[in-house]
Enzyme design. Structure first.
Site, PDB file in Angstrom:
ATOM      1  N   GLU A 178      49.425  36.298  39.389  1.00 23.52           N
ATOM      2  CA  GLU A 178      50.289  37.818  39.642  1.00 23.52           C
ATOM      3  C   GLU A 178      49.071  39.341  40.110  1.00 23.52           C
ATOM      4  OE1 GLU A 178      53.454  37.594  38.720  1.00 23.52           O
ATOM      5  OE2 GLU A 178      53.318  36.821  37.716  1.00 23.52           O
ATOM      6  N   CYS A 201      50.882  47.318  41.036  1.00 21.43           N
ATOM      7  CA  CYS A 201      51.193  46.168  41.965  1.00 21.43           C
ATOM      8  C   CYS A 201      52.894  46.155  42.396  1.00 21.43           C
ATOM      9  CB  CYS A 201      51.432  45.040  41.446  1.00 21.43           C
ATOM     10  SG  CYS A 201      52.696  44.909  39.262  1.00 21.43           S
TER      11      CYS A 201
HETATM   12  P1  NDP Z   1      40.322  42.204  40.185  1.00 22.89           P
HETATM   13  O1  NDP Z   1      41.284  41.424  40.552  1.00 22.89           O
HETATM   14  O2  NDP Z   1      38.901  41.911  40.803  1.00 22.89           O
HETATM   15  O3  NDP Z   1      40.228  42.242  38.754  1.00 22.89           O
HETATM   16  C1  NDP Z   1      41.336  41.999  37.818  1.00 22.89           C
HETATM   17  C2  NDP Z   1      40.936  41.016  36.873  1.00 22.89           C
HETATM   18  O4  NDP Z   1      39.806  39.639  37.256  1.00 22.89           O
HETATM   19  C3  NDP Z   1      39.877  42.217  35.773  1.00 22.89           C
HETATM   20  O5  NDP Z   1      40.163  41.699  33.950  1.00 22.89           O
HETATM   21  C4  NDP Z   1      38.364  41.274  36.500  1.00 22.89           C
HETATM   22  O6  NDP Z   1      37.333  41.809  36.020  1.00 22.89           O
HETATM   23  C5  NDP Z   1      38.649  39.723  36.385  1.00 22.89           C
HETATM   24  N1  NDP Z   1      37.706  39.459  37.405  1.00 22.89           N
HETATM   25  C6  NDP Z   1      37.233  39.756  38.487  1.00 22.89           C
HETATM   26  N2  NDP Z   1      36.077  38.414  38.414  1.00 22.89           N
HETATM   27  C7  NDP Z   1      36.750  38.031  38.323  1.00 22.89           C
HETATM   28  C8  NDP Z   1      36.101  36.106  38.799  1.00 22.89           C
HETATM   29  N3  NDP Z   1      35.240  36.191  39.841  1.00 22.89           N
HETATM   30  N4  NDP Z   1      36.700  35.520  37.837  1.00 22.89           N
HETATM   31  C9  NDP Z   1      37.605  35.829  37.043  1.00 22.89           C
HETATM   32  N5  NDP Z   1      37.761  36.885  36.870  1.00 22.89           N
HETATM   33  C10 NDP Z   1      37.247  37.812  37.121  1.00 22.89           C
HETATM   34  O7  NDP Z   1      41.071  43.767  40.318  1.00 22.89           O
HETATM   35  P2  NDP Z   1      40.078  44.897  40.495  1.00 22.89           P
HETATM   36  O8  NDP Z   1      40.628  45.457  38.835  1.00 22.89           O
HETATM   37  O9  NDP Z   1      39.047  45.161  40.966  1.00 22.89           O
HETATM   38  O10 NDP Z   1      41.182  45.469  41.560  1.00 22.89           O
HETATM   39  C11 NDP Z   1      41.067  45.776  42.806  1.00 22.89           C
HETATM   40  C12 NDP Z   1      42.183  45.568  43.480  1.00 22.89           C
HETATM   41  O11 NDP Z   1      43.172  44.781  43.547  1.00 22.89           O
HETATM   42  C13 NDP Z   1      42.965  47.359  43.051  1.00 22.89           C
HETATM   43  O12 NDP Z   1      42.765  47.993  44.206  1.00 22.89           O
HETATM   44  C14 NDP Z   1      44.124  46.724  43.462  1.00 22.89           C
HETATM   45  O13 NDP Z   1      44.506  46.649  45.149  1.00 22.89           O
HETATM   46  C15 NDP Z   1      44.191  45.318  43.237  1.00 22.89           C
HETATM   47  N6  NDP Z   1      45.472  44.916  42.124  1.00 22.89           N
HETATM   48  C16 NDP Z   1      46.199  44.681  41.455  1.00 22.89           C
HETATM   49  C17 NDP Z   1      47.089  44.758  40.026  1.00 22.89           C
HETATM   50  C18 NDP Z   1      48.061  44.262  40.259  1.00 22.89           C
HETATM   51  O14 NDP Z   1      49.175  44.620  38.407  1.00 22.89           O
HETATM   52  N7  NDP Z   1      48.709  43.528  41.087  1.00 22.89           N
HETATM   53  C19 NDP Z   1      46.041  45.231  38.950  1.00 22.89           C
HETATM   54  C20 NDP Z   1      44.800  45.358  39.675  1.00 22.89           C
HETATM   55  C21 NDP Z   1      44.405  45.353  40.936  1.00 22.89           C
HETATM   56  P3  NDP Z   1      36.429  42.896  35.525  1.00 22.89           P
HETATM   57  O15 NDP Z   1      37.625  44.676  35.504  1.00 22.89           O
HETATM   58  O16 NDP Z   1      35.595  43.104  34.293  1.00 22.89           O
HETATM   59  O17 NDP Z   1      35.955  42.935  36.969  1.00 22.89           O
END
Ligand code: NDP
Length: 497
Positions: free
Chosen positions: A241, A275
């Site tokens: 997602e 999102c």
């Molecule tokens: P990320 O995609 O980086 O993080 C989402 C989740 O993945 C977090 O729990 C994160 O952990 C985890 N994660 C990070 N790196 C890895 C990896 N290599 N392997 C597995 N899991 C990992 O999103 P961000 O929170 O950094 O947000 C960045 C951008 O993503 C936002 O600005 C937005 O544009 C988008 N976003 C979209 C969302 C949606 O609902 N569609 C939700 C959140 C973000 P940790 O937080 O500990 O790094």
């Protein structure tokens, strides 16, 4: 412009911070790959017990969990406010909708997943055919911070209701909210069927490699690709997602006041960090001026501040992304009719409405994830649909039209559309949620969301001996001839239209 302070680290722990103030909310362990593997091993033991329960027994446990969370909803909402920044009222709404999903998943799993008969077809009429959907075992859920209750529970509750144990890794920005929900499960059910692992990105990556049977990921498209790559090493399936660039389409016959109200809320609630939030608006030229003046007036009195209806930007790094999108729009001929570059503060971003923005600019093509939107005038609904579909994303969308809402929605390439409302589909548990293209694949919520965490188990049981035994070396030439006649009768005649 001063940068927000870097996230403090200390040894094997990390801190969650209040995004409005930078104050520490809680300290949590950074769990290693070994600790993640141990959690998955424990979950596998629990999966044997949980998966062996009846749908009714799991429903009882899940409803006990839901009741215990609901009774302490104000406590959860306050924690959400502290870690993520959203106003308490919005946190209550989010958590309340999540409880609807827990309830629906628990109540419908048996009907959706239980064994059911299907037609065996004429050639196999001697068989009784049936299919059931079995739990995969252990599901890893990697959650985001923007909806720290609603979004992970969209995977967690459906995976549990389908009979799986779950290991949940909340975002590093909202680990306290994740821990609270997992503790509530332990208190209500008394067994660690739902487990927590905390840490940063590396802990999430370790979960992908820890031998789980499926990973449900919500976050950015870029990290989604990393998750897929890690899961590919062990052929672990994934549901992704990812982000969106959702539009609102306003037709000439739309209720303009309602459309403006919905577009503003869709773009700015949760500080735009949704999102399925509104990022772009395409308005028919006949109502464009009326729409723009209505939404401008509404936006002008809306403030993001500590006690306002719009909270802070949760991730400090996101402020730079928002600023770059607004600046890029202004540099390429766009105008800010509300807000603008000065609206992007250190922690808070004020509502910003951009017009005359070229369609190939960042603010139209990339996920901004802030309380901003672009508004463009279109001559026809064909043009609005074409522009809506001209991004790599395809998550949600909204249409305001009295007569043609359904017809327009059908032509938008997105997993979900709302007609004459905004993001309404997310609150309907029986509807699947997910996207196409860079917005990901697979579905949470609804019957599809339950099946996502299962495998189909088909059984064909012979009821009586067939007239012609097809699966035997004893099949005779006469039987082959009879078979050819049957196939000819069944499939060889042209059907009348
Ligand atoms: P990320 O995609 O980086 O993080 C989402 C989740 O993945 C977090 O729990 C994160 O952990 C985890 N994660 C990070 N790196 C890895 C990896 N290599 N392997 C597995 N899991 C990992 O999103 P961000 O929170 O950094 O947000 C960045 C951008 O993503 C936002 O600005 C937005 O544009 C988008 N976003 C979209 C969302 C949606 O609902 N569609 C939700 C959140 C973000 P940790 O937080 O500990 O790094």
């Amino acid at each position: 412009m001063t940068q927000a302070p870097a996230r403090p680290q200390s040894g094997s722990t990390f801190e969650s911070l209040n995004p409005a103030t930078g104050e520490v909310v809680g300290t949590h362990p950074v769990q290693t790959a070994e600790e993640v593997q141990a959690a998955v091993a424990r979950a596998r033991e629990e999966a044997a017990w949980w998966g062996g329960l009846s749908f009714g027994e799991r429903k009882t446990h899940l409803n006990a969990w839901k009741t215990s969370m609901t009774q302490r909803l104000p406590e959860l909402a306050e924690l959400m406010r502290l870690e993520m920044g959203k106003p308490v009222g919005d946190a209550m709404l989010e958590a309340g909708l999540a409880m609807e999903h827990v309830s629906w998943a628990a109540g419908h799993a048996g009907r959706v997943l239980g064994r059911r008969r299907v037609s065996p077809g004429l050639m196999m009429v001697n068989q009784s055919a049936s299919v059931a959907f079995k739990p995969l075992g252990v599901v890893g859920v990697i959650g985001p911070w923007n909806y720290p209750v609603f979004t992970p529970l969209g995977s967690v509750a459906y995976a549990l209701a389908a009979g799986n144990a779950v290991v949940f890794k909340p975002s590093e920005h909202t680990p306290g909210v994740g821990a609270w929900m997992v503790q509530a499960f332990q208190d209500a059910v008394g067994r660690p069927v739902l487990q927590l692992v905390t840490g940063l990105g590396a802990t999430g990556a370790a979960l992908c490699r820890a031998g789980v049977d499926k990973v449900a990921f919500t976050g950015s498209t870029a990290t989604g690709k990393k998750v897929m790559a890690a899961c590919a090493e062990t052929l672990t399936p994934v549901v992704i997602e990812a982000g969106g660039k959702d539009s609102v389409i306003v037709d000439a016959d739309a209720d303009v006041e309602a459309a403006a109200d919905a577009a503003l809320w869709g773009a700015c609630s949760n500080a735009g960090q949704t999102c399925i939030g509104v990022e772009r608006v395409y308005v028919h030229e006949k109502v464009y001026d009326e729409f723009l003046s209505t939404i401008t007036a509404k936006a002008a009195v809306l403030r993001a501040d500590r006690d306002g209806k719009i909270g802070p930007i949760t991730m400090p790094s996101q402020v730079g992304v928002i600023r770059s999108h607004v600046q890029d729009a202004l540099d390429h001929g766009g105008r800010a009719v509300v807000g603008g570059i000065d609206a992007v503060g250190e922690r808070f971003v004020q509502p910003t409405i951009l017009v005359d923005v070229p369609e190939d600019s960042l603010a139209v093509q990339e996920e901004t994830f802030g309380p901003t939107m672009t508004i463009a005038k279109v001559r026809t609904m064909d043009e609005a649909i074409e522009k809506t579909n001209a991004t790599r994303y395809g998550l949600g969308n909204t249409v305001f039209s009295k007569v043609n809402g359904m017809a327009i929605a059908e032509r938008v390439r997105s997993g979900m559309s709302a007609v004459n409302g905004v993001i309404s589909f997310a609150g309907i548990p029986s509807l699947p949620f997910g996207g196409v293209g860079d917005s990901g694949f697979g579905r949470i919520h609804g019957p599809e969301g339950l099946k996502e965490f299962t495998y189909a188990k088909a059984i064909a049981r012979q009821r009586f001996k067939p007239m012609i035994n097809l699966t035997s070396f004893d099949r005779t030439a006469k039987a082959d001839k009879q078979l050819a006649q049957v196939i000819g009768l069944l499939h060889g005649r042209a059907k009348k239209r």
